[in-house]
Design an enzyme around this catalytic site. Sequence first.
Site, PDB file in Angstrom:
ATOM      1  CB  VAL A  11      -0.953  -0.168   1.200  1.00 33.10           C
ATOM      2  CG1 VAL A  11      -1.608   1.312   1.384  1.00 33.10           C
ATOM      3  CG2 VAL A  11      -1.871  -1.286   1.301  1.00 33.10           C
ATOM      4  CB  CYS A  12       1.957   3.798  -1.778  1.00 25.70           C
ATOM      5  SG  CYS A  12       1.609   3.701  -3.558  1.00 25.70           S
ATOM      6  CB  ALA A  13       0.322   8.384  -1.037  1.00 30.47           C
ATOM      7  CG  MET A  15      -3.225   4.802   1.874  1.00 37.38           C
ATOM      8  SD  MET A  15      -4.115   3.513   2.743  1.00 37.38           S
ATOM      9  CE  MET A  15      -4.791   4.355   4.449  1.00 37.38           C
TER      10      MET A  15
END
Length: 375
Positions: free
Chosen positions: A72-74, A100
């Site tokens: 997961v990242c931004a 996200m």
Amino acid sequence: MTVNMMTSKDVTKMIFNKEELFILDVRNESDFKDWKIEGQNFTYLNIPYFDLLDGVEQILSDIPTDKEILVVCAKEGSSVMVADMLSEAGQTVSYLQGGMKAWSEHLEPVKLGNLKDGGEIYQFVRIGKGCLSYMVVSNGEAALIDATRMTDIYLQFASDIGANITHVFDTHLHADHISGGRIIAEQTNATYWLPPKDAAEVTFTFAPLENGNAVKIGDTAIDIHALYSPGHTIGSTSFVVDDSYLLSGDILFIDSIGRPDLAGMAEDWVGDLRDSLYKRYKQLSEELVVLPAHFMVIEELNDDGSVAEKLGLLYEKNHGLQIKDENEFRKLVTENLPPQPNAYQEIRQTNMGKLNPDEEKQREMEIGPNRCAVR
């Protein structure tokens, strides 16, 4: 090995089903600590992406082999790169589509039940933000309550079930997220209802939602009764739907109560909050199913993913409803508050119609966890 893509809907289903998932979150440590994907059986490793630019060998021993792995990242890009590196190292991994940013905007509809004279009530769970919104449907008409800014999802859902949105409500002037109510009302020619005491500074027309209002949806006997219940805001208004459901807005949650300070009026409004919780709601049937506008922690979700509990049970178990001493209550509510929501003043002004930020700015304003409760 292969790299798969997982959607926010996929992850939401895993949360609802209490499945196991290992999340490698490659955002900065401060962002991860502030806000992450939460699941009852999720485990986490937070390593910022820039620490992995030279390779993932340093973390391979920390990656489990017996669980599904999600990176997961931004916004997605960094997680794809890390997932590719893990795949080259022999791991089967997935990355979160849209990162996200997408997680913050996902809405999952859950049917809560059928209404007495025909019709249904649905809850939309904004799993990444803890926001809850509702659609009451009867005979081809729908009422929408506490809608988020992701307006297309509600419009598409109403179209899919063959309903026209005729009434849109906000229980109060929201400070933690941007309401989609006014835009939906404009697009559907629906009546937009707001509590007038919260709407003194709004720049648009609205129907005043006041104690004693009863709004009929369709031609069946489904009345939405407005119950004035100040405390979170001075205009906070609850609804009793079909004599079965209490939509409590941000006054009462499953294991906490609303905070009275987001307009800078905690000392003035704490008495109203106590009266709403300890007097006004006490006059209602304990069999009413409480449907709040937010949930605080993932454990508040029921097995079907809904957030709902009978009022009588909340009076037995909710921590905010057990404080008999008024001074102790006042102290708790005014001195033990979590941080303010991000950009809450700008969000309030946007919901008043005073600001008109573009879509990217709206996303930026809303980033972060829900902070509407006294914990």
